[in-house]
Design an enzyme around this catalytic site. Structure first.
Site, PDB file in Angstrom:
ATOM      1  NE  ARG A 142      12.472   5.100   0.085  1.00  0.00           N
ATOM      2  CZ  ARG A 142      13.324   5.438  -0.860  1.00  0.00           C
ATOM      3  NH1 ARG A 142      14.403   6.120  -0.563  1.00  0.00           N
ATOM      4  NH2 ARG A 142      13.099   5.097  -2.105  1.00  0.00           N
ATOM      5  CG  ASN A 192       9.030  -1.309   7.915  1.00  0.00           C
ATOM      6  OD1 ASN A 192       8.019  -0.959   8.538  1.00  0.00           O
ATOM      7  ND2 ASN A 192       9.339  -0.800   6.742  1.00  0.00           N
ATOM      8  CG  HIS A 245      15.116  -2.675  -3.548  1.00  0.00           C
ATOM      9  ND1 HIS A 245      15.011  -2.228  -4.830  1.00  0.00           N
ATOM     10  CD2 HIS A 245      13.970  -2.276  -2.926  1.00  0.00           C
ATOM     11  CE1 HIS A 245      13.861  -1.589  -4.969  1.00  0.00           C
ATOM     12  NE2 HIS A 245      13.221  -1.592  -3.826  1.00  0.00           N
TER      13      HIS A 245
HETATM   14  N1  APR Z   1       0.402  -6.272  10.301  1.00  0.00           N
HETATM   15  C1  APR Z   1      -0.296  -6.131   9.157  1.00  0.00           C
HETATM   16  N2  APR Z   1      -0.362  -4.987   8.448  1.00  0.00           N
HETATM   17  C2  APR Z   1       0.329  -3.954   8.930  1.00  0.00           C
HETATM   18  C3  APR Z   1       1.107  -4.015  10.110  1.00  0.00           C
HETATM   19  C4  APR Z   1       1.123  -5.239  10.815  1.00  0.00           C
HETATM   20  N3  APR Z   1       1.812  -5.394  11.930  1.00  0.00           N
HETATM   21  N4  APR Z   1       1.674  -2.802  10.299  1.00  0.00           N
HETATM   22  C5  APR Z   1       1.289  -2.019   9.289  1.00  0.00           C
HETATM   23  N5  APR Z   1       0.478  -2.713   8.453  1.00  0.00           N
HETATM   24  C6  APR Z   1      -0.189  -2.258   7.250  1.00  0.00           C
HETATM   25  C7  APR Z   1      -0.766  -0.853   7.355  1.00  0.00           C
HETATM   26  O1  APR Z   1      -2.017  -0.872   8.056  1.00  0.00           O
HETATM   27  C8  APR Z   1      -0.918  -0.460   5.891  1.00  0.00           C
HETATM   28  O2  APR Z   1      -2.203  -0.775   5.384  1.00  0.00           O
HETATM   29  O3  APR Z   1       0.739  -2.165   6.177  1.00  0.00           O
HETATM   30  C9  APR Z   1       0.141  -1.322   5.190  1.00  0.00           C
HETATM   31  C10 APR Z   1       1.217  -0.510   4.509  1.00  0.00           C
HETATM   32  O4  APR Z   1       0.625   0.175   3.472  1.00  0.00           O
HETATM   33  P1  APR Z   1       1.110   1.610   2.962  1.00  0.00           P
HETATM   34  O5  APR Z   1       1.317   2.483   4.147  1.00  0.00           O
HETATM   35  O6  APR Z   1       0.185   2.037   1.882  1.00  0.00           O
HETATM   36  O7  APR Z   1       2.561   1.303   2.361  1.00  0.00           O
HETATM   37  P2  APR Z   1       2.894   0.776   0.885  1.00  0.00           P
HETATM   38  O8  APR Z   1       3.045   1.922  -0.042  1.00  0.00           O
HETATM   39  O9  APR Z   1       1.944  -0.310   0.536  1.00  0.00           O
HETATM   40  O10 APR Z   1       4.353   0.169   1.127  1.00  0.00           O
HETATM   41  C11 APR Z   1       4.529  -0.975   1.924  1.00  0.00           C
HETATM   42  O11 APR Z   1       6.359  -1.784   0.622  1.00  0.00           O
HETATM   43  O12 APR Z   1       7.571  -0.850  -1.133  1.00  0.00           O
HETATM   44  C12 APR Z   1       7.532  -1.073   0.245  1.00  0.00           C
HETATM   45  O13 APR Z   1       8.750   0.821   1.169  1.00  0.00           O
HETATM   46  C13 APR Z   1       7.490   0.212   1.040  1.00  0.00           C
HETATM   47  O14 APR Z   1       7.991  -0.867   3.123  1.00  0.00           O
HETATM   48  C14 APR Z   1       6.957  -0.289   2.352  1.00  0.00           C
HETATM   49  C15 APR Z   1       5.986  -1.403   1.936  1.00  0.00           C
END
Ligand code: APR
Length: 308
Positions: free
Chosen positions: A82, A95, A175
């Site tokens: 977010r 997502n 949530h």
């Molecule tokens: N397959 C694998 N990894 C992916 C894909 C995919 N198709 N698409 C995105 N990613 C990876 C990104 O490359 C990134 O490293 O998901 C990761 C997300 O990490 P962040 O952007 O740091 O997000 P984060 O703070 O970890 O949150 C992830 O958890 O709490 C929830 O709302 C939050 O939905 C979010 C999730």
């Protein structure tokens, strides 16, 4: 053989979850991400901390699903976090695609695994993950209630100046902004919260809990919370791997409990090696029942906007 936990998504939540799992020494970890080099680099860094934590576990990073095969648990954190001003619901469609892809690519390789979904909007993403894998619903869970109740417990401990370890609390529902913190089931070492806090202070702490995620987002400016979300995820993984039979608030599939069917939403769950082994039905007040129903409807409404 040690248990194996795969963490999908090596971003803030995923990498912190991998680190905490490794430091707890409860499983070998595989960290997967689409970003080249990122899971490998973070996993190597985590591995280089194991001589210091004294844990005999491995942590491997990968861009290939092959390494995830035979996982006992798959934690899904992949997706988009977010941003300020963005609701959890805005993340819905982007997502959904990520969750479907991840589950489709992992379920066949780990047919006995239990999924823990962290990606937001979490309750809906958990439903999408369940539909995509076709597993028994007890083997698909969402992480949200533990985090929401940890926030509620933290705010109560700060208000009273007592150890957070002594505060127990329960938060039900989705949530999201309509989560339902339950002061009637919140105690400080067995003492009901109503004996220690005025109704107005309790309401203020409930409001802060509801905005707990947004409060962190507005402070960080880029990205959302990850330390407490990761710690909450590890508590679930531990309860499952060690068959602890803990009672923790998680998103689980309801089949008539609380008069609700066919939706994943936060309820007290008995967590063990079988996943969501049982759902506990708490006696709610009329107001709590109404608030819980509204929260469930919000989750359902979001789910209904997704093409299936
Ligand atoms: N397959 C694998 N990894 C992916 C894909 C995919 N198709 N698409 C995105 N990613 C990876 C990104 O490359 C990134 O490293 O998901 C990761 C997300 O990490 P962040 O952007 O740091 O997000 P984060 O703070 O970890 O949150 C992830 O958890 O709490 C929830 O709302 C939050 O939905 C979010 C999730």
């Amino acid at each position: 053989m040690k248990p194996k936990v795969t963490v999908i998504g090596a971003g803030n939540v995923g990498a912190t979850t991998a680190l905490m799992l490794s430091q707890a020494g409860i499983a070998d970890v595989v960290l997967y991400d689409i970003a080249e080099g990122v899971p490998q680099g973070k996993a190597l860094d985590i591995t280089e901390a194991t001589p210091l934590s004294g844990r005999s576990v491995s942590c491997r990073g990968t861009n290939s699903y092959d390494l995830t095969a035979g996982s006992d648990i798959i934690v899904i954190t992949a997706g988009f976090p977010r941003k300020p001003g963005m609701s959890r619901d805005d993340l819905l469609h982007a997502n959904t695609r990520v969750i479907r892809e991840v589950v489709t690519c992992t379920a066949g390789l780990s047919p006995e695994c239990i999924y823990i979904v962290v990606t937001n909007p979490m309750d809906v993403m958990t439903h999408i993950a369940w539909e995509a894998c076709g597993f028994d619903y007890r083997r698909v869970l969402g992480m949200g209630g533990i985090l929401d109740s940890a926030r509620f417990r933290t705010f109560i401990s700060m208000e009273l100046g007592v150890s957070p370890a002594d505060v127990n609390g329960m938060v039900l529902g989705g949530h999201g902004d309509l989560m339902v913190p339950l002061p009637n089931f919140t105690t400080v070492n067995g003492i009901p919260i109503a004996k220690l806090l005025s109704a107005s202070r309790t309401s203020a702490l409930i409001e802060r809990t509801r905005n707990g995620g947004a409060e962190i987002v507005s402070l960080l400016k880029t990205g959302s919370a990850y330390y407490a979300p990761a710690a909450s995820t590890v508590q679930m993984a531990r309860a499952i791997l060690l068959d602890e039979k803990r009672i923790l608030p998680c998103a689980a599939y309801l089949t008539g409990e609380y008069g609700i069917q066919g939706v994943f939403v936060g309820v007290p769950v008995l967590l063990g090696r079988g996943g969501a082994e049982k759902i506990l039905e708490l006696p709610l007040t009329q107001d709590e029942t109404t608030a819980f129903a509204a929260s469930v409807e919000a989750v359902r409404a979001m789910l209904d906007t997704i093409q299936r």
